[in-house]
Design an enzyme around this catalytic site. Structure first.
Site, PDB file in Angstrom:
ATOM      1  N   GLU A  14      -1.335  -7.086   1.149  1.00 42.44           N
ATOM      2  CA  GLU A  14      -1.953  -6.174   1.763  1.00 42.44           C
ATOM      3  C   GLU A  14      -2.207  -6.508   3.138  1.00 42.44           C
ATOM      4  OE1 GLU A  14      -2.416  -3.797   0.163  1.00 42.44           O
ATOM      5  OE2 GLU A  14      -1.842  -4.152  -1.818  1.00 42.44           O
ATOM      6  N   HIS A  41       0.286  -4.236   5.577  1.00 43.02           N
ATOM      7  CA  HIS A  41       0.358  -2.629   5.638  1.00 43.02           C
ATOM      8  C   HIS A  41      -0.922  -2.614   6.123  1.00 43.02           C
ATOM      9  CE1 HIS A  41       2.355  -1.355   2.024  1.00 43.02           C
ATOM     10  NE2 HIS A  41       1.925  -2.200   1.124  1.00 43.02           N
TER      11      HIS A  41
HETATM   12 CO    CO Z   1       1.853  -1.876  -0.571  1.00 43.15          CO
END
Ligand code: CO
Length: 499
Positions: free
Chosen positions: A265, A268
């Site tokens: 995450e 991202h």
């Molecule tokens: Co992802």
């Protein structure tokens, strides 16, 4: 040039609705008390409608028509040209899909989602099947409204990976199958599986969090522009400029789960956080595509987080938090995060087998959308393909055809993004190694800045300005090439499994 500033102010207004929507969504997934959900969902619906009306308004049409004039467009700078293009594409897309279809899809998927949960709980595909039929009918209508040249599935792929064609995905898959099915067999038959027992068990939650924070520190995650929380399914959401939030989940069975979810995450989040301020509150303030986004998360999770140089650094950190790792070498810890298994669930698959889970979904979706198969045959087709690619057959449909939420949401065309993300990541890594010869010694020192800057310069700084395939071409000098992924996988796992 006053008109362009007015247009940006109008887009910023739309963005502010989106910021409120994101915050409500994030809250629903993290801290909202159960009884608030009903009313909060109504607030979401109300705000979405206001946002939608602003986007499809006459005012928006006027702006876009004005900037479509050649003598006007010509004088804009590159960023503003891209902004007009992205806004126009979104506007045209919304215009093409009839409002009635949008409503039908929203209603059908809401009901289908409940039916899917029931079907999965009771291991009864027939509960979900009629809903799936209806969704496929609507999604086909959606694809037909959007338009396509050769294959109806192209229209759906384009929603997630602009410009990508079904034939290209098929070619990539053929190459991966040819090179990875036999390799997987060899690996599991002749290779020596590493130990990973030391990662299993119920680790203290606070210490798990400490470990996640250690990984975020390594990745330079900026806590003055983000947060780490927990949710049932880990996710990243951008609330707005300088506010990107990630979540993780602390497992009571396996330490690796929270650590790699957090790293994924954060991959991202770094992308979103590095998009330049000039794009804030415009449609350019996001990633190039789903697959490019996934290339960033997968890059950090697998290529960095599951690499030996990283563990040469991180093993000292993990040992400071958990006593139980004291007697293990960094190589033991590295090998233990790289176990290859024939597994039933996509979300639990390792790097080597992951793409097989996507291939079968892609082949099934393409066949369904083009009426080559019916939903009635799905469980059987699913199991046959599992056997062919992964060598195992699910014992029931809950662990097979019913495992993913995507179809109940109407998200056809989405799955290939996960696979492309893996492939893009490997191709980018190959270029990064050439550009930063010191990358592995940097990692061993716990120094990720050179890598972060490389990603920022080559990917993040463009936001949604450049289309995904153009972006990959610009950075690596060639179009998407699955060879990099195959080479990366075969080299890495030949060594780990000693074959
Ligand atoms: Co992802």
């Amino acid at each position: 040039m006053e008109k362009i500033d007015n247009f940006k102010e109008y887009l910023a207004k739309i963005s502010r609705y989106e910021q409120a929507l994101s915050l409500i969504y994030w809250d629903l997934e993290t801290y909202a008390p159960d009884k608030s959900v009903y009313y909060r969902s109504k607030a979401l619906a109300e705000l979405s409608e206001m946002r939608y009306n602003l986007f499809v308004s006459n005012k928006m049409a006027e702006f876009l028509a004005y900037f479509a004039q050649e003598n006007i467009l010509r004088d804009l700078n590159e960023t503003d040209k891209a902004l007009i293009k992205v806004a126009d594409k979104e506007f045209e897309k919304i215009k093409k899909i009839p409002a009635k279809l949008v409503r039908n899809l929203a209603e059908t998927t809401a009901n289908a989602n409940l039916a899917w949960k029931q079907a999965k709980e009771n291991d009864d595909f027939s509960i979900f099947q009629p809903y799936l039929d209806e969704i496929i009918r609507l999604v086909k209508e959606e694809a037909d409204s959007l338009g396509y040249e050769k294959n109806r599935y192209d229209a759906l792929l384009d929603l997630y990976e602009p410009g990508l064609k079904t034939t290209e995905v098929s070619e990539i898959i053929a190459y991966l199958k040819e090179n990875l099915i036999l390799f997987l067999n060899k690996l599991l038959e002749e290779g020596k599986e590493p130990r990973d027992d030391f990662y299993k068990g119920n680790f203290d939650m606070n210490k798990q969090k400490e470990l996640s924070l250690e990984a975020l520190k390594f990745m330079n995650f900026d806590f003055s522009s983000g947060r780490l929380d927990t949710s049932v399914h880990p996710f990243t959401t951008k609330i707005g400029p300088r506010d990107v939030r990630i979540t993780t989940k602390y497992s009571t069975e396996d330490l690796r789960y929270s650590l790699f979810s957090t790293i994924h995450e954060c991959g991202h989040a770094l992308y979103e956080l590095n998009i330049p301020a000039v794009f804030f509150e415009t449609p350019l303030d996001e990633g190039a595509s789903m697959a490019i986004h996934e290339s960033q998360s997968r890059f950090w999770e697998n290529i960095i987080g599951r690499s030996l140089p990283f563990w040469n650094y991180f093993s000292t950190r993990i040992k400071l938090i958990f006593n139980s790792f004291k007697g293990l070498s960094s190589k033991d810890l590295y090998k233990g995060v790289n176990i290859v298994e024939r597994s039933l669930l996509r979300t639990e698959a390792d790097e080597v087998t992951y793409n097989f889970h996507i291939m079968l979904r892609f082949e099934i979706e393409e066949a369904l959308i083009n009426d080559k198969i019916t939903t009635k045959e799905l469980p059987l087709i699913w199991n046959d393909k599992m056997k062919e690619y992964l060598g195992i057959v699910p014992p029931n449909n809950s662990l097979g055809v019913l495992q993913d939420v995507h179809w109940s949401n109407g998200s056809f065309g989405y799955f290939p993004s996960y696979m492309l993300g893996n492939l893009y990541a490997a191709q980018l890594f190959s270029k990064l190694k050439q550009d930063i010869p010191s990358y592995s010694s940097d990692l061993e020192k716990g120094e990720a800045t050179s890598i972060i800057n490389w990603l920022k310069d080559n990917i993040h700084q463009y936001g949604k300005m450049v289309e995904p395939q153009e972006l990959i071409y610009r950075v690596t000098g060639e179009k998407l090439n699955p060879k990099y992924f195959v080479d990366y996988i075969t080299n890495k796992y030949t060594e780990i499994y000693n074959i």
